[in-house]
Design a protein around this motif. Structure first.
Motif, short mmCIF file in Angstrom:
data_model
loop_
_atom_site.label_atom_id
_atom_site.label_comp_id
_atom_site.label_asym_id
_atom_site.label_seq_id
_atom_site.Cartn_x
_atom_site.Cartn_y
_atom_site.Cartn_z
N UNK A 134 53.50 64.46 63.11
CA UNK A 134 52.65 63.05 63.94
C UNK A 134 52.02 63.08 64.70
N UNK A 135 52.69 64.08 65.79
CA UNK A 135 52.39 64.02 66.88
C UNK A 135 50.90 64.96 67.18
N UNK A 136 50.75 65.67 66.80
CA UNK A 136 50.03 66.62 66.85
C UNK A 136 48.87 66.36 65.82
N UNK A 137 48.62 65.07 64.67
CA UNK A 137 47.69 64.76 63.89
C UNK A 137 46.99 63.19 65.16
N UNK A 147 43.68 77.60 62.17
CA UNK A 147 43.17 76.13 63.44
C UNK A 147 44.28 75.83 64.66
N UNK A 148 43.42 75.72 65.63
CA UNK A 148 43.96 75.08 67.35
C UNK A 148 43.85 74.03 66.96
N UNK A 149 45.20 73.20 67.08
CA UNK A 149 44.77 72.10 67.94
C UNK A 149 44.54 72.18 69.65
N UNK A 150 44.47 70.55 69.80
CA UNK A 150 44.10 70.20 70.81
C UNK A 150 45.28 70.79 72.07
N UNK A 201 42.59 75.56 58.37
CA UNK A 201 43.07 74.46 58.12
C UNK A 201 43.88 74.53 56.87
N UNK A 202 45.71 73.93 57.24
CA UNK A 202 46.34 74.31 56.61
C UNK A 202 46.19 72.61 55.30
N UNK A 203 46.09 73.38 54.53
CA UNK A 203 46.20 71.75 53.76
C UNK A 203 47.47 71.23 53.95
N UNK A 204 48.49 71.57 53.99
CA UNK A 204 50.02 70.50 54.96
C UNK A 204 49.40 69.70 56.43
N UNK A 205 48.70 70.23 57.63
CA UNK A 205 47.74 69.73 58.12
C UNK A 205 47.33 68.50 57.32
N UNK A 206 46.01 69.16 57.01
CA UNK A 206 44.93 68.07 56.89
C UNK A 206 45.43 67.05 56.30
N UNK A 207 46.49 67.17 55.24
CA UNK A 207 47.03 66.00 54.56
C UNK A 207 47.99 65.12 55.40
N UNK A 208 48.91 65.42 56.56
CA UNK A 208 49.76 65.08 57.07
C UNK A 208 48.38 63.91 58.21
N UNK A 209 47.60 65.02 58.69
CA UNK A 209 47.52 64.05 60.05
C UNK A 209 45.88 63.06 59.39
N UNK A 210 46.38 62.95 58.57
CA UNK A 210 45.55 61.10 58.03
C UNK A 210 45.78 60.60 58.59
N UNK A 255 56.22 57.27 58.82
CA UNK A 255 57.41 57.62 58.21
C UNK A 255 57.27 57.07 57.02
N UNK A 256 56.42 55.91 57.06
CA UNK A 256 56.37 55.51 55.56
C UNK A 256 55.30 55.94 54.52
N UNK A 257 54.90 57.49 54.40
CA UNK A 257 54.13 58.31 54.13
C UNK A 257 55.60 59.75 53.31
N UNK A 258 56.62 59.69 54.29
CA UNK A 258 57.16 61.28 54.60
C UNK A 258 57.35 61.78 52.66
N UNK A 259 57.65 60.46 52.26
CA UNK A 259 58.56 60.59 50.85
C UNK A 259 56.72 61.47 49.72
N UNK A 260 55.72 61.21 50.23
CA UNK A 260 54.95 61.52 49.84
C UNK A 260 54.49 62.77 49.59
N UNK A 261 54.26 62.69 51.42
CA UNK A 261 54.63 64.62 52.33
C UNK A 261 54.82 66.00 51.50
N UNK A 262 56.86 65.38 50.91
CA UNK A 262 57.71 66.30 50.55
C UNK A 262 57.23 66.38 48.88
#
Ligand SMILES: Cc1cc2nc3c(=O)[nH]c(=O)nc-3n(C[C@H](O)[C@H](O)[C@H](O)COP(=O)(O)OP(=O)(O)OC[C@H]3O[C@@H](n4cnc5c(N)ncnc54)[C@H](O)[C@@H]3O)c2cc1C
Length: 381
Positions: free
Chosen positions: A80-83, A327-330, A350-359, A369-376
């Motif tokens: 979350x912080x990274x996104x 991908x290099x973050x800030x 970029x990794x699929x995980x990062x691209x997906x979660x950061x949105x 947090x509400x999106x965590x089940x979707x991520x898992x």
């Protein structure tokens, strides 16, 4: 990689022996000799010696979501912080501008704080522990930041800088934004005030007569940080050089890459210029050495880049059209890459995980947090 072996063993050991009690014990700081109640995987996760999906998979394979929800959420805080910061790079730019100003004049109370010479005993203990071990328990980080800001009246930016350069898990997003959260700048008006009873309840050593400012009000700023969508690059593999780096150390083991050449990108000199501690520099150097061996074994390559000149030489020799990096973050490493983009064609993969979660990191963690089940469901099955 030896360091990866260590990290995977530590992960397995934690999941088997301590994860079940994580949610009830995680807030206790039992001291450096007794660190089993949290995973202490952060230095590996920051460098993605093991990545978030591996950590989530390993924990989720042993327990139900309900049993380890708290641990999963903590891992997701990092994402979350990274996104969040990635969409608001100006927070990082302003922090660095402020640091430049603040460092023009070194004040005695700042030196006392970083040299563990204040009149707040636990604060001195944490400052020494941080410098000696490169680690602090999460609760100690919160207390430390709170005392720094509200009792010692020091600017949060200098504290964040002290942490970033001494933590083995130092991460521009988690660190800068956690400091802003403690100050009350992340969620406007909501700050974290360390209290004597709380420190004494949750830390091993008990302290008497702490003179803490327990009635401090939150810090305030007028800047409103707008959210910008992240512009992901399109990469082409033709005549490309893929450079792995220690902020995403297992990228090539976890992702398909088809470049013509492979090498390692070393950011040591950039971090030395920023005055990172020897402890942190040495930890990163160890990872770099292992990445060097990996590239040699896997691709029979000895390309090792530690400066722009070095990179330009390799590009010329091998007729490279495009350089690709995980991908290099800030952060300072990304600042360097952005500064050389006029001279070298560099893109990030970029990794699929990062691209997906950061949105999902546009607002507060509660929404994320509400999106965590979707991520898992997407990444753990
Ligand atoms: C002021 C302050 C500064 C911080 N700076 C950093 C930093 O530079 N780098 C960093 O990785 N963490 C930072 N944190 C978050 C947190 O303190 C550490 O991630 C955690 O203490 C690491 O210990 P652990 O591996 O045992 O965590 P565990 O409790 O075992 O958690 C597992 C993993 O989840 C992640 N995680 C856990 N809590 C958080 C959190 N609150 N925010 C982000 N990620 C989390 C880490 O990758 C951690 O290894 C900071 C917290 C505060 C309050």
């Amino acid at each position: 990689m030896e360091i990866r072996k260590q990290a995977l063993e530590k992960l397995e050991h934690f999941c088997l022996n301590h994860l079940a009690k994580y949610s009830s014990t995680r807030n206790f700081d039992f001291g450096p000799e007794q660190r089993e109640n949290t995973s202490v995987l952060s230095k590996y996760i920051t460098h993605r010696v093991v990545d978030e999906i591996e950590v989530l998979k390993s924990s989720y394979s042993k327990f139900s979501y309900a049993k380890i929800e708290k641990f999963i959420q903590e891992v997701m805080w990092r994402t979350y912080w990274k996104g969040w910061l990635e969409m608001r790079p100006k927070v990082w730019q302003d922090y660095n501008k402020d640091l430049l100003e603040l460092k023009k004049e070194t004040k005695k109370n700042y030196l006392d704080a970083i040299n563990a010479q204040t009149n707040v005993e636990p604060f001195n203990d944490w400052a020494l522990e941080l410098k000696q071990t490169g680690y602090l328990h999460n609760h100690a980080r919160m207390w430390f930041a709170s005392v720094w800001i509200f009792t010692l009246n020091l600017p949060w930016q200098l504290g964040a800088d002290f942490f970033l350069k001494n933590l083995l898990d130092g991460d521009a997003a988690s660190n800068t934004l956690s400091w802003r959260w403690v100050a009350g700048l992340h969620t406007q008006g909501k700050h974290y005030v360390a209290a004597e009873w709380n420190i004494n309840k949750f830390s091993k050593k008990k302290y008497k007569n702490l003179k803490l400012n327990e009635t401090a009000i939150a810090k305030y700023e007028t800047t409103i940080y707008e959210t910008y969508p992240i512009a992901f690059d399109t990469t082409t593999n033709d005549q490309s050089l893929f450079l792995i780096h220690n902020l995403d150390s297992n990228f090539i083991q976890q992702n398909q890459t088809q470049s013509n050449h492979y090498g390692v990108m070393d950011f040591t000199s950039i971090l030395q210029k920023q005055a990172y501690s020897e402890n942190v520099i040495n930890f990163k150097k160890n990872i770099n050495n292992e990445l060097k061996n990996l590239i040699k074994e896997k691709f029979n390559s000895e390309i090792y880049i530690d400066s722009l000149e070095n990179l330009q030489k390799v590009i010329k020799e091998k007729n490279i059209k495009q350089v690709i990096l995980p991908y290099l973050n800030v952060g300072y490493e990304n600042d360097f890459i952005q500064s050389i983009k006029k001279e070298v064609n560099i893109t990030y993969s970029v990794r699929d995980y990062d691209r997906y979660c950061w949105q999902f990191a546009t607002k507060g963690f509660f929404k994320f947090k509400e999106q965590i089940p979707k991520v898992l469901a997407k990444f753990l099955t």
